[in-house]
Design a protein around this motif. Structure first.
Motif, mmCIF file in Angstrom:
data_model
loop_
_atom_site.group_PDB
_atom_site.id
_atom_site.type_symbol
_atom_site.label_atom_id
_atom_site.label_comp_id
_atom_site.label_asym_id
_atom_site.label_seq_id
_atom_site.Cartn_x
_atom_site.Cartn_y
_atom_site.Cartn_z
ATOM 1 N N ASP A 1 3.571 10.340 0.991
ATOM 2 C CA ASP A 1 3.188 10.895 0.788
ATOM 3 C C ASP A 1 2.193 10.686 3.008
ATOM 4 N N LYS A 2 3.225 9.965 3.425
ATOM 5 C CA LYS A 2 2.574 9.552 4.554
ATOM 6 C C LYS A 2 4.021 10.404 5.249
ATOM 7 N N ASP B 1 2.907 1.414 -3.968
ATOM 8 C CA ASP B 1 1.622 2.199 -4.178
ATOM 9 C C ASP B 1 0.941 3.741 -4.350
ATOM 10 N N GLU B 2 0.993 3.772 -3.021
ATOM 11 C CA GLU B 2 0.201 5.357 -2.523
ATOM 12 C C GLU B 2 0.853 6.229 -2.566
ATOM 13 N N ARG C 1 0.936 -1.179 0.541
ATOM 14 C CA ARG C 1 -0.489 -0.013 0.002
ATOM 15 C C ARG C 1 0.569 1.198 -0.437
ATOM 16 N N LEU C 2 1.736 1.191 0.695
ATOM 17 C CA LEU C 2 3.094 2.363 0.601
ATOM 18 C C LEU C 2 3.621 2.215 -0.540
#
Length: 349
Positions: free
Chosen positions: A155-156, A151-152, A148-149
């Motif tokens: 932005d964290k 793919d996203e 998920r990290l």
């Protein structure tokens, strides 16, 4: 003419796209107003003070906060926290998964990590564990989190950073994001599997009190490092709202957060008593002064001085209150506060 207008508009759009530079690759711009721009944290670096804030701004002062110089910073991402375990060695973290390192007391910085790398780092780490222990079902969850990290993208944000020395440290952030380094930031290891945080709540702060290391976050999350189990174990929480910070000294620990909530523990976080601040607004920053007294600061700018070891607080009247997001004491013993209106120094009582 219509065709020409369309063509020119297309060329203009292409030119704008061509000039786009990711904030992770864009050095922070120098500004004469940097000391009055929004800042989020401040820390001591020996006799220096170092403050970090929006757009990659990092400032340092060598005269107890009277004047400030802007540091050389390789990114323009917003920065949320800074920590110096030694006078020369410091780390700052912020949005887009940024981790910065200074070797010269905050005058210049280099990027050690950003969000474009974190997803692959987390994914590879937990894929290796899943391959080594195929019957351990927990690894599949962490592999999915790593994917998920990836793919996203970047932005964290990291929300806080703490180092025990120039080699060993942690960066914590949203959705249970926590990394540890044992080599001064050259390499980082994910630790999501070593927190009692099954809901993947945000980790807002990490702080040491004596030899004990704590993490606090949203929905009342309180964790403490268990050296035997090698994990951050859950503590009983006296409040189910968000914690913004932790501060203490041996035998005394304060946790503070939303709506003026402050709780005190004298047994390492096993039990808590509420401290009445008399304020309905969030407590957003804290520091210890040279005399070892607790100071708390609110989202509205209130200054609260601890009495009786932090078991009660009184409001210290100040003029021109401004929101406070970070606090420290300078080498002369004055308070140095940062927030949306920049940095200012105030005398203590």
């Amino acid at each position: 003419m219509l065709a020409l207008g369309i063509a020119l508009g297309s060329l203009q759009g292409m030119a704008q796209a061509a000039t786009f530079v990711d904030v992770l690759d864009l050095p922070a711009r120098s500004s004469e107003l940097a000391s009055r721009s929004p800042l989020r944290d401040v820390a001591r670096a020996g006799d220096r003070l170092v403050a970090v804030g929006l757009r990659g701004h990092i400032l340092y002062s060598e005269d107890a906060g009277k004047s400030w110089q802007q540091a050389s910073v390789p990114v323009s991402s917003d920065l949320n926290a800074v920590h110096f375990p030694a006078a020369k060695q410091g780390w700052a973290v912020g949005n887009d998964g940024v981790v910065l390192h200074s070797r010269d007391g905050g005058a210049s910085w280099e990027k050690q990590l950003d969000g474009r790398q974190i997803g692959e780092l987390v994914l590879a780490h937990y894929q290796a564990l899943a391959s080594a222990e195929p019957d351990n079902e927990q690894w599949a969850q962490f592999v999915a989190e790593g994917q998920r990290l990836v793919d996203e993208g970047a932005d964290k944000p990291f929300l806080d950073v703490w180092f025990v020395d120039a080699q060993r440290g942690y960066a914590v952030g949203v959705f249970n994001l926590i990394l540890r380094t044992l080599d001064g930031g050259r390499t980082w290891s994910p630790m999501q599997d070593r927190t009692d945080n099954p809901q993947s709540l945000h980790l807002n702060t990490i702080a040491a009190v004596g030899n004990e290391l704590y993490v606090a976050g949203e929905q009342g999350l309180l964790l403490k490092w268990d050296a035997v189990e090698q994990r951050f174990a859950a503590l009983p929480s006296p409040y189910q709202g968000t914690w913004f910070g932790l501060i203490g000294k041996p035998g005394e620990l304060l946790a503070y957060g939303l709506r003026g909530h402050v709780f005190r523990s004298t047994d390492g976080g096993q039990s808590w008593s509420q401290v009445d601040t008399g304020l309905p607004v969030s407590i957003t920053a804290a520091t210890l002064d040279e005399a070892g007294r607790f100071w708390l600061f609110s989202q509205a700018g209130h200054n609260l001085l601890g009495q009786d070891g932090g078991s009660r607080f009184k409001v210290v009247p100040r003029e021109n209150l401004a929101p406070v997001t970070g606090a420290a004491t300078d080498s002369a013993g004055s308070l140095v506060l940062v927030g949306e209106r920049g940095v200012r120094a105030l005398p203590v009582e």
